[in-house]
Design an enzyme around this catalytic site. Structure first.
Site, PDB file in Angstrom:
ATOM      1  N   CYS A   1      -8.215   0.183  10.324  1.00 18.54           N
ATOM      2  CA  CYS A   1      -9.315  -0.309   9.497  1.00 18.54           C
ATOM      3  C   CYS A   1     -10.437  -0.899  10.340  1.00 18.54           C
ATOM      4  O   CYS A   1     -11.521  -1.168   9.838  1.00 18.54           O
ATOM      5  CB  CYS A   1      -8.797  -1.365   8.520  1.00 18.54           C
ATOM      6  SG  CYS A   1      -7.586  -0.707   7.358  1.00 18.54           S
TER       7      CYS A   1
ATOM      8  N   SER B   1       0.842  -1.196   0.000  1.00 12.67           N
ATOM      9  CA  SER B   1       0.000   0.000   0.000  1.00 12.67           C
ATOM     10  C   SER B   1       0.880   1.250   0.000  1.00 12.67           C
ATOM     11  O   SER B   1       1.852   1.327   0.755  1.00 12.67           O
ATOM     12  CB  SER B   1      -0.900   0.012   1.235  1.00 12.67           C
ATOM     13  OG  SER B   1      -1.647   1.205   1.312  1.00 12.67           O
TER      14      SER B   1
END
Length: 411
Positions: free
Chosen positions: A353, A201
């Protein structure tokens, strides 16, 4: 009030140079890379340059790099895409009990659709057992997926040894590594390590949100999840996010300038933090206390593998120095988080998250953290911009806040 940002495992500040490049692409070099005119070629050059920078950092071929929108897409794409494309490889897959939700949930999906999933246990430091991995691999094991660095407690899993075991036990089993918390911080060379699929990422390494990539080893077949114009060599259709990809390439170039030096600085900052909190009652750091450092990075130069987590050398394993999981007795994580926020210090109550949910951390449960600490754990995570002054200020704040909150709780 000066802000001290210590939630870099959730996201990092986009680098100034990456932001500048993105602005230029958005306003000047804004062509579609699939267009045949000069504006299109300008945009395509950003893709080519970033692909090469990433490939060079991993010592792989540029044609093995595919751009995505980030880590979650990368993990989903290879896990579900590989299973869909290779049904004859077997209906058994292996992962761990401490994976990020973007790995765990695709495995749950596979489980609901006829696959058998083995989840490896971990010890109190977050390390998998290589013997358990070896015993779990079968003739019908299609895929093994392990995270390199745990996003909550920083454990560095033994991916080199794992790869060796996987390919020796079943050469047809494919090995996927979630490198979202390690790429750009700890060395990883897929070909030399034996990794077939790798997820990264961009916003964890000072690139923009909405950027990421996959390494897919040549000849490993993965079915696309998105169909359309055939971009990314049919792997991910849709016009590429050129500004984000250009920013990602700039961030990657910057971050690999001195990886061993950055690691040594992380180790120094971690020591300042851990030494500074020693005399605060009721505080404990989760995971191993042995940090991965610059010397390890130098020895892992692609020529001589460094065994990152050999149990014979270190029974507790190794931790990424830039992630510190701190449990505080008698103080709820959310309370401490907001008390620190009032002083301009930003940390996390867990994985970003999932921290907005009330679920207890799977990682903390898996390492058998005492029940009274499961909801009393915060994460401090550093970036290359973190300074000793900031860490010292965070320690000072803990000295002021923790005893006060503990007294309040007792009353």
């Amino acid at each position: 009030m000066t802000e001290i940002y210590l939630d870099n495992s959730a996201t990092t500040r986009c680098s100034d140079e990456a932001a500048k490049v993105m602005a230029k692409v958005l306003t000047e070099d804004y062509g579609n890379p699939s267009s045949l005119h000069n504006k299109g070629m300008e945009a395509e050059n950003y893709l080519k340059n970033t692909r090469k920078v990433i490939a060079d950092s991993l010592k792989v071929d540029k044609n093995e790099i595919y751009f995505t929108s980030g880590g979650s897409e990368s993990n989903n794409a290879v896990i579900l895409g590989y299973a869909a494309e290779n049904p004859k490889k077997g209906k058994h897959v292996i992962t761990t009990s401490i994976e990020h939700a973007s790995v765990e949930m695709p495995f749950q999906y596979l489980e609901q659709n006829g696959y058998e999933v083995t989840r490896l246990k971990v010890d109190q430091y977050g390390n998998i057992s290589l013997d358990e991995l070896r015993d779990a691999i079968r003739e019908d094991t299609a895929l093994v997926s392990l995270m390199h660095v745990n996003n909550e407690i920083g454990t560095v899993e033994p991916i080199e040894e794992a790869a060796e075991i996987i390919h020796e036990k079943n050469p047809n089993t494919v090995f996927h590594v979630d490198a979202i918390q390690s790429y750009g911080k700890i060395p990883v060379f897929p070909k030399r390590t034996g990794i077939d699929l790798l997820s990264v990422s961009g916003h964890k390494i000072h690139g923009p949100k909405g950027s990421g990539f996959l390494y897919i080893k040549d000849k490993v077949r993965v079915r696309p999840l998105v169909f359309g114009g055939g971009q990314e060599r049919l792997m991910r259709s849709g016009t590429e996010n050129v500004p984000a990809i250009a920013g990602l390439g700039t961030a990657v170039s910057e971050i690999f300038e001195d990886l061993p030096g950055h690691l040594d600085e992380f180790v120094r900052l971690r020591k300042i933090f851990s030494d500074g909190i020693k005399d605060i009652d009721g505080l404990s750091i989760n995971g191993s206390l042995v940090p991965y450092d610059g010397a390890m990075a130098k020895s892992y130069d692609g020529k001589k593998e460094f065994r990152t987590n050999a149990a014979s050398d270190n029974e507790t394993g190794i931790v990424a120095p830039y992630i510190i999981s701190l449990s505080v007795q008698n103080v709820r994580a959310e309370v401490l988080l907001h008390a620190l926020e009032e002083k301009g210090i930003f940390v996390s109550a867990g994985s970003a998250c999932s921290s907005n949910r009330t679920n207890v951390s799977r990682t903390l449960t898996a390492i058998h953290l005492p029940k009274n600490l499961l909801e009393s754990t915060v994460r401090f995570s550093m970036s290359y911009h973190t300074t000793a002054t900031e860490i010292t200020e965070a320690v000072k704040a803990l000295h002021e806040i923790v005893p006060m909150l503990q007294r309040y709780t007792r009353h």
